[in-house]
Design a protein around this motif. Structure first.
Motif, PDB file in Angstrom:
ATOM      1  N   ALA A 102       0.883  -1.377  -0.086  1.00  0.00           N
ATOM      2  CA  ALA A 102       0.170   0.091   0.129  1.00  0.00           C
ATOM      3  C   ALA A 102       0.951   1.261   0.130  1.00  0.00           C
ATOM      4  CB  ALA A 102      -1.010   0.031   1.313  1.00  0.00           C
ATOM      5  N   PHE A 103       0.463   2.041  -0.911  1.00  0.00           N
ATOM      6  CA  PHE A 103       1.531   3.067  -1.216  1.00  0.00           C
ATOM      7  C   PHE A 103       1.698   3.983  -0.073  1.00  0.00           C
ATOM      8  CE2 PHE A 103       1.959   7.775  -2.454  1.00  0.00           C
ATOM      9  CZ  PHE A 103       2.949   7.925  -3.191  1.00  0.00           C
ATOM     10  N   GLU A 104       0.764   4.502   1.043  1.00  0.00           N
ATOM     11  CA  GLU A 104       1.076   5.430   1.979  1.00  0.00           C
ATOM     12  C   GLU A 104       1.741   4.737   3.078  1.00  0.00           C
ATOM     13  OE1 GLU A 104      -2.580   3.089   3.152  1.00  0.00           O
ATOM     14  OE2 GLU A 104      -1.662   3.961   1.073  1.00  0.00           O
ATOM     15  N   THR A 105       2.098   3.210   3.135  1.00  0.00           N
ATOM     16  CA  THR A 105       2.727   2.636   4.105  1.00  0.00           C
ATOM     17  C   THR A 105       4.293   2.670   3.925  1.00  0.00           C
ATOM     18  OG1 THR A 105       2.517   0.194   3.151  1.00  0.00           O
ATOM     19  CG2 THR A 105       0.737   1.148   4.386  1.00  0.00           C
ATOM     20  N   LYS A 106       4.704   2.923   2.702  1.00  0.00           N
ATOM     21  CA  LYS A 106       6.009   2.784   2.153  1.00  0.00           C
ATOM     22  C   LYS A 106       6.891   3.925   2.688  1.00  0.00           C
ATOM     23  CE  LYS A 106       5.115  -0.520   1.894  1.00  0.00           C
ATOM     24  NZ  LYS A 106       5.734  -1.893   2.518  1.00  0.00           N
ATOM     25  N   ASP A 107       8.186   3.534   2.811  1.00  0.00           N
ATOM     26  CA  ASP A 107       9.019   4.910   3.362  1.00  0.00           C
ATOM     27  C   ASP A 107       9.256   5.846   2.215  1.00  0.00           C
ATOM     28  OD1 ASP A 107      10.974   5.686   5.175  1.00  0.00           O
ATOM     29  OD2 ASP A 107      12.421   5.370   3.506  1.00  0.00           O
ATOM     30  N   ALA A 108       8.992   7.091   2.617  1.00  0.00           N
ATOM     31  CA  ALA A 108       9.181   8.094   1.363  1.00  0.00           C
ATOM     32  C   ALA A 108      10.733   8.080   1.079  1.00  0.00           C
ATOM     33  CB  ALA A 108       8.600   9.543   2.131  1.00  0.00           C
ATOM     34  N   SER A 109      11.683   8.005   1.952  1.00  0.00           N
ATOM     35  CA  SER A 109      12.924   8.064   1.456  1.00  0.00           C
ATOM     36  C   SER A 109      13.318   7.135   0.616  1.00  0.00           C
ATOM     37  CB  SER A 109      13.947   8.251   2.546  1.00  0.00           C
ATOM     38  OG  SER A 109      13.813   7.044   3.342  1.00  0.00           O
ATOM     39  N   ALA A 110      12.985   5.849   0.877  1.00  0.00           N
ATOM     40  CA  ALA A 110      13.127   4.728  -0.039  1.00  0.00           C
ATOM     41  C   ALA A 110      12.518   5.030  -1.510  1.00  0.00           C
ATOM     42  CB  ALA A 110      12.498   3.454   0.781  1.00  0.00           C
ATOM     43  N   MET A 111      11.242   5.378  -1.449  1.00  0.00           N
ATOM     44  CA  MET A 111      10.867   5.821  -2.709  1.00  0.00           C
ATOM     45  C   MET A 111      11.678   6.908  -3.545  1.00  0.00           C
ATOM     46  SD  MET A 111       6.556   5.803  -2.310  1.00  0.00           S
ATOM     47  CE  MET A 111       6.446   6.933  -0.902  1.00  0.00           C
ATOM     48  N   ALA A 112      12.163   7.703  -2.826  1.00  0.00           N
ATOM     49  CA  ALA A 112      12.904   8.947  -3.429  1.00  0.00           C
ATOM     50  C   ALA A 112      14.207   8.103  -4.112  1.00  0.00           C
ATOM     51  CB  ALA A 112      13.463   9.959  -2.344  1.00  0.00           C
ATOM     52  N   ARG A 113      14.853   7.153  -3.451  1.00  0.00           N
ATOM     53  CA  ARG A 113      15.892   6.396  -3.856  1.00  0.00           C
ATOM     54  C   ARG A 113      15.812   5.670  -5.057  1.00  0.00           C
ATOM     55  NH1 ARG A 113      16.689   5.372   1.633  1.00  0.00           N
ATOM     56  NH2 ARG A 113      16.039   3.450   1.620  1.00  0.00           N
ATOM     57  N   MET A 114      14.332   5.141  -4.924  1.00  0.00           N
ATOM     58  CA  MET A 114      14.002   4.096  -5.985  1.00  0.00           C
ATOM     59  C   MET A 114      13.933   4.958  -7.331  1.00  0.00           C
ATOM     60  SD  MET A 114      10.833   1.834  -6.387  1.00  0.00           S
ATOM     61  CE  MET A 114       9.595   3.315  -6.600  1.00  0.00           C
ATOM     62  N   LEU A 115      13.308   6.260  -7.535  1.00  0.00           N
ATOM     63  CA  LEU A 115      13.509   7.024  -8.487  1.00  0.00           C
ATOM     64  C   LEU A 115      14.499   7.622  -8.770  1.00  0.00           C
ATOM     65  CD1 LEU A 115      10.381   9.736  -7.246  1.00  0.00           C
ATOM     66  CD2 LEU A 115      10.088   7.743  -9.176  1.00  0.00           C
ATOM     67  N   THR A 116      15.513   7.553  -8.134  1.00  0.00           N
ATOM     68  CA  THR A 116      16.939   8.073  -8.641  1.00  0.00           C
ATOM     69  C   THR A 116      17.727   7.134  -9.301  1.00  0.00           C
ATOM     70  OG1 THR A 116      17.181   9.568  -6.630  1.00  0.00           O
ATOM     71  CG2 THR A 116      19.243   9.028  -8.030  1.00  0.00           C
ATOM     72  N   VAL A 117      17.210   5.863  -9.013  1.00  0.00           N
ATOM     73  CA  VAL A 117      17.940   4.714  -9.389  1.00  0.00           C
ATOM     74  C   VAL A 117      17.223   4.267 -10.671  1.00  0.00           C
ATOM     75  CG1 VAL A 117      18.381   1.954  -9.243  1.00  0.00           C
ATOM     76  CG2 VAL A 117      18.689   3.501  -7.183  1.00  0.00           C
ATOM     77  N   ASN A 118      15.893   4.068 -10.747  1.00  0.00           N
ATOM     78  CA  ASN A 118      14.879   3.852 -11.770  1.00  0.00           C
ATOM     79  C   ASN A 118      14.822   4.615 -12.784  1.00  0.00           C
ATOM     80  OD1 ASN A 118      14.904   1.582  -9.987  1.00  0.00           O
ATOM     81  ND2 ASN A 118      12.705   1.531 -10.005  1.00  0.00           N
ATOM     82  N   CYS A 119      14.874   5.959 -12.671  1.00  0.00           N
ATOM     83  CA  CYS A 119      14.523   6.915 -13.527  1.00  0.00           C
ATOM     84  C   CYS A 119      15.726   7.601 -13.663  1.00  0.00           C
ATOM     85  CB  CYS A 119      13.308   7.813 -12.989  1.00  0.00           C
ATOM     86  SG  CYS A 119      11.817   6.845 -12.673  1.00  0.00           S
ATOM     87  N   HIS A 120      16.364   8.437 -12.937  1.00  0.00           N
ATOM     88  CA  HIS A 120      17.529   9.506 -13.086  1.00  0.00           C
ATOM     89  C   HIS A 120      18.490   8.813 -13.650  1.00  0.00           C
ATOM     90  CE1 HIS A 120      20.131  12.605 -12.158  1.00  0.00           C
ATOM     91  NE2 HIS A 120      21.043  11.744 -11.651  1.00  0.00           N
ATOM     92  N   ALA A 121      19.021   7.666 -13.250  1.00  0.00           N
ATOM     93  CA  ALA A 121      20.144   7.061 -13.636  1.00  0.00           C
ATOM     94  C   ALA A 121      20.031   6.532 -15.328  1.00  0.00           C
ATOM     95  CB  ALA A 121      20.531   5.689 -12.999  1.00  0.00           C
ATOM     96  N   PRO A 122      18.948   6.010 -15.529  1.00  0.00           N
ATOM     97  CA  PRO A 122      18.731   5.629 -17.037  1.00  0.00           C
ATOM     98  C   PRO A 122      18.790   6.710 -17.944  1.00  0.00           C
ATOM     99  CG  PRO A 122      16.895   4.931 -16.133  1.00  0.00           C
ATOM    100  CD  PRO A 122      17.985   5.183 -14.895  1.00  0.00           C
ATOM    101  N   MET A 123      17.982   7.912 -17.558  1.00  0.00           N
ATOM    102  CA  MET A 123      18.162   9.210 -18.331  1.00  0.00           C
ATOM    103  C   MET A 123      19.334   9.795 -18.349  1.00  0.00           C
ATOM    104  SD  MET A 123      15.429  12.432 -17.662  1.00  0.00           S
ATOM    105  CE  MET A 123      13.887  11.385 -18.071  1.00  0.00           C
ATOM    106  N   GLN A 124      20.217   9.903 -17.398  1.00  0.00           N
ATOM    107  CA  GLN A 124      21.546  10.557 -17.550  1.00  0.00           C
ATOM    108  C   GLN A 124      22.601   9.748 -18.346  1.00  0.00           C
ATOM    109  OE1 GLN A 124      21.959  13.666 -16.421  1.00  0.00           O
ATOM    110  NE2 GLN A 124      19.858  13.678 -15.942  1.00  0.00           N
ATOM    111  N   LEU A 125      22.435   8.426 -18.007  1.00  0.00           N
ATOM    112  CA  LEU A 125      23.406   7.416 -18.866  1.00  0.00           C
ATOM    113  C   LEU A 125      22.971   7.781 -20.352  1.00  0.00           C
ATOM    114  CD1 LEU A 125      23.573   4.410 -16.524  1.00  0.00           C
ATOM    115  CD2 LEU A 125      25.296   5.749 -17.001  1.00  0.00           C
ATOM    116  N   ALA A 126      21.727   7.634 -20.584  1.00  0.00           N
ATOM    117  CA  ALA A 126      21.449   7.668 -22.191  1.00  0.00           C
ATOM    118  C   ALA A 126      21.761   9.092 -22.612  1.00  0.00           C
ATOM    119  CB  ALA A 126      19.758   7.557 -22.267  1.00  0.00           C
ATOM    120  N   HIS A 127      21.681  10.077 -21.847  1.00  0.00           N
ATOM    121  CA  HIS A 127      22.092  11.482 -22.230  1.00  0.00           C
ATOM    122  C   HIS A 127      23.516  11.628 -22.673  1.00  0.00           C
ATOM    123  CE1 HIS A 127      23.024  15.839 -21.824  1.00  0.00           C
ATOM    124  NE2 HIS A 127      21.873  15.943 -22.369  1.00  0.00           N
TER     125      HIS A 127
END
Length: 259
Positions: A102-127
């Protein structure tokens, strides 16, 4: 594509992120078997060093190990700097992790790390790598997304959203890079045999990671997206054909029933 043509198009060196386990490890093994030298990236360098020695012994390929934590926003830039001058023809942006429940039960900082790994990294590597691949006049990029990036998945909401970005990134770049000699494929696997799924109960239709890697490389020119398992291909084609409200309600109920 014949093996020699494959190496000439995407070789001599492939970079794989998240190469210490799961699909990333399988990509490294499959590429080594096809004669590629490798740049392997992950946090767990002890595993990468052991893998490098094994691939040297079994396949005779040269491997460079780079320790990097892609939850660090500066990590992609460091990877680009460290690989400058290396003739990398294939970039496999595979590193990622998921958060379920359930979304609201998950740790917010863990979600932030996930976005960095899953989204930021591929975008920057491709660029960073696209200009290098364009200068070569040939090459490829593989993004590991997920079938869960094809539709919002209840109880996997943040992960699903992160992989939706990867799907859109890969599709957009596939269109932009037409005619450049650079192939782009976004891999959308379903449940895959890995450390992450080894201890989970009730998961069926697990696909071996080695099969995912082999099929993905065999279909590298069949972009923009690729689902390697027939079961998940049919499931998500069906879900996406339904009215969106009906599909989402059905998925949410199904996840509640499993809880």
């Amino acid at each position: 594509m014949k093996p020699e043509e494959f190496r000439n198009t995407y070789g001599p060196v492939a970079l794989v992120t998240g190469a210490s386990s799961g699909i990333g490890l399988a990509f490294a093994e499959e590429l080594a078997a096809r004669g590629f030298d490798l740049v392997l990236v992950a946090r767990r360098t002890d595993r990468l060093e052991a893998l490098a020695q094994r691939l040297l012994s079994s396949c005779g390929v040269r491997t460079r190990v780079i320790g990097a934590d892609l939850s660090d926003p500066d990590a992609p830039a460091r990877l680009l700097t460290e690989t400058e001058g290396t003739d990398i023809g294939l970039v496999i942006s595979n590193a990622g992790f998921n958060i379920k429940g359930a979304f609201e039960t998950k740790d917010a900082s863990a979600m932030a790390r996930m976005l960095t790994v899953n989204c930021h990294a591929p975008m920057q590597l491709a660029h960073g790598f696209i200009p290098r691949l364009k200068a070569r006049g040939r090459g490829g990029i593989v993004f590991t997304a997920s079938v869960e990036g094809l539709i919002g998945c209840p109880y996997s909401t943040a992960y699903s959203a992160s992989k939706a970005l990867v799907v859109s990134l890969g599709e957009g770049l596939w269109g932009e890079l037409q005619g450049t000699g650079i192939d782009v494929l976004t891999l959308c696997p379903g449940a895959t045999e890995s450390e992450a799924t080894a201890n989970l109960n009730g998961i069926t239709n697990l696909q071996p990671a080695a099969e995912v890697a082999r099929l993905t490389l065999d279909n590298l020119r069949e972009g923009p997206t690729y689902i390697p398992h027939a079961h998940y291909r049919g499931m998500f084609e069906h879900l996406r054909s339904l009215p969106r409200r009906e599909a989402l309600a059905s998925m949410a109920q199904g996840m509640k029933d499993l809880a």
